[in-house]
Design an enzyme around this catalytic site. Sequence first.
Site, PDB file in Angstrom:
ATOM      1  N   SER A 188     -13.199 -36.180  53.942  1.00 51.11           N
ATOM      2  CA  SER A 188     -13.581 -37.580  54.063  1.00 51.11           C
ATOM      3  C   SER A 188     -12.508 -38.535  53.539  1.00 51.11           C
ATOM      4  O   SER A 188     -12.444 -39.684  53.967  1.00 51.11           O
ATOM      5  CB  SER A 188     -14.894 -37.831  53.326  1.00 51.11           C
ATOM      6  OG  SER A 188     -14.772 -37.430  51.980  1.00 51.11           O
ATOM      7  N   ASP A 429     -19.516 -44.542  43.508  1.00 50.03           N
ATOM      8  CA  ASP A 429     -18.587 -43.659  44.218  1.00 50.03           C
ATOM      9  C   ASP A 429     -17.163 -44.005  43.758  1.00 50.03           C
ATOM     10  O   ASP A 429     -16.599 -45.030  44.156  1.00 50.03           O
ATOM     11  CB  ASP A 429     -18.752 -43.877  45.730  1.00 50.03           C
ATOM     12  CG  ASP A 429     -17.719 -43.094  46.558  1.00 50.03           C
ATOM     13  OD1 ASP A 429     -16.814 -42.452  45.974  1.00 50.03           O
ATOM     14  OD2 ASP A 429     -17.822 -43.135  47.798  1.00 50.03           O
ATOM     15  N   HIS A 432     -13.981 -42.140  47.025  1.00 47.77           N
ATOM     16  CA  HIS A 432     -13.440 -42.734  48.259  1.00 47.77           C
ATOM     17  C   HIS A 432     -12.788 -44.081  47.938  1.00 47.77           C
ATOM     18  O   HIS A 432     -12.811 -44.513  46.793  1.00 47.77           O
ATOM     19  CB  HIS A 432     -14.579 -42.878  49.279  1.00 47.77           C
ATOM     20  CG  HIS A 432     -15.191 -41.549  49.613  1.00 47.77           C
ATOM     21  ND1 HIS A 432     -16.326 -41.066  49.010  1.00 47.77           N
ATOM     22  CD2 HIS A 432     -14.790 -40.588  50.460  1.00 47.77           C
ATOM     23  CE1 HIS A 432     -16.603 -39.855  49.483  1.00 47.77           C
ATOM     24  NE2 HIS A 432     -15.681 -39.535  50.364  1.00 47.77           N
TER      25      HIS A 432
END
Length: 450
Positions: A188, A429, A432
């Site tokens: 990702s 998060d 990312h």
Amino acid sequence: MHKCSRKKTQLYLLSVFFAFFVLSFILIHDDASTKPGDDGGRRLILKPSFPTFTTTNASTHKTEKWVVGELPSGASDWSKATKACAHTQSYNGRPSSRVKYHWGKESRSNECNAFSGRWVYDNYSYPLYDEAGCPYMSDQLACRKHGRPDRDYQKWRWQPRGCDLKRWNATEMLEKLRGKRLMFVGDSLNRGQWISMVCLVQSVIPSGKKLMTPNSALTKFIAKEYNASIEFYWAPLIVESNSDDPINHRLSDRIIRPDSLLRHASEWAKADILVFNSYLWWRSGPKIKLLWSYSGGVCEEADGKEAMKLALETWADWIESSVNPLKHRVFFVTMSPTHLWSQEWNPGSDGNCFQEKAPIEMEGHWGNGSDLNAMQMVDEIMARLGPIVTVLNITQLSEYRKDGHPSIYRKFWETLSQQQLANPVSYADCIHWCLPGVPDVWNELLFNSL
Ligand SMILES: *[C@@H]1O[C@H](CO)[C@@H](O)[C@H](O)[C@H]1NC(C)=O
Ligand SMILES: *[C@@H]1O[C@H](CO)[C@@H](O)[C@H](O)[C@H]1NC(C)=O
Ligand SMILES: *[C@@H]1O[C@H](CO)[C@@H](O)[C@H](O)[C@H]1NC(C)=O
Ligand SMILES: *[C@@H]1O[C@H](CO)[C@@H](O)[C@H](O)[C@H]1NC(C)=O
Ligand SMILES: *[C@@H]1O[C@H](CO)[C@@H](O)[C@H](O)[C@H]1NC(C)=O
């Protein structure tokens, strides 16, 4: 005194465990992401086992072709593999790499190292595009859309020490890609870099002249007038694994085939420019199960780093035997750092990247999430491959960017509990990267190396 240090140790262990948990949790859940730009909110459904497709004999994989939008048939073997791996023995140290000749480290002492430098606030040139103006943006990375109040994270330019990067120019990038396929391969994080690249170029292409195919193992952005495509191939562990489904990838019990990647590679071979990454998936589980092609049904297990080395060696063998440096360019993006512990840059604090608004200024900062041994292993493999592979060494420069993560400002695919909502640090998060943001700079470095 004694008691106090024990408490500290407990706290430390607790925080390590917690960070580990957050890492696994975010990795499990993020990749369920819908196709870029899809607001439909398709949720990840963690299936108890892999969806089964028509079973084929493993030996037919080499010649198998499949069309975009479909998973390769034969993906089903994982149910058998799962059964085989119900019992494991530890990895017995069989050497896997066939790469023989050694190039030694490149000595480029008189060349500028574009990866060493500092971030300069530059609200004149940055951001390079507008978040809302990119129709292919992912909800996982669209931080402003999901309520991020500050904007400075979009406005930093990377300034290498001793040289300047060529200014980003979308038209020039598309000219470089004319008649070519650029394929990002990985997890990702790499997908974020792919979306960044698409957003970086798409604004100069009129509507009707560009196209995005539906989310699948291989997703393509096509620039029709340039006969060029910018593609993303989901292969978080590089070699074949039970996590190869772009939507449903189990994480709890990971099984890889350490010596098999031909099913993936038959797609990679069609690209002109390949950009690989692989790191975090090796870190977010306890042990990884190994099913060799000639295992006789015996399943081994190894720790993440060992397994990563086996996979990268198989990858290196493929690169060496299949890549023609006159026709192909291959890049490897080093590990993307995480910012899970604010005590690393702010001693005494116990948060993470949540509410961080500016980069770390301490030169040479290196977080605990970036494993130096893993980096050294990557160094060695790349040194063996020599100039066939260009390393995009983004780790150090991204280490500084504690402000660049979505934290709580992204779409979360699972419902957050009241308890989580009351404590934003618990679900932030810090893995990312928001777009526009840090991955745009990775792509500028790629642009500079093409
Ligand atoms: C850029 O930042 C400076 C200093 O923070 C500010 O004075 C200026 O108005 C900003 N310019 C733009 C175009 O936002
Ligand atoms: C960007 O690249 C194109 C094609 O190479 C060139 O014509 C154009 O002048 C460049 N733009 C800038 C601002 O440098
Ligand atoms: C478009 O690019 C592909 C390679 O990606 C090439 O095979 C094909 O011939 C090109 N078509 C045209 C019309 O240039
Ligand atoms: C990071 O690693 C160093 C050295 O092992 C250790 O002293 C430090 O406490 C670690 N920090 C965190 C937040 O785990
Ligand atoms: C990447 O850069 C770091 C320093 O920031 C260095 O230690 C490492 O060897 C480099 N890795 C590769 C693969 O070039």
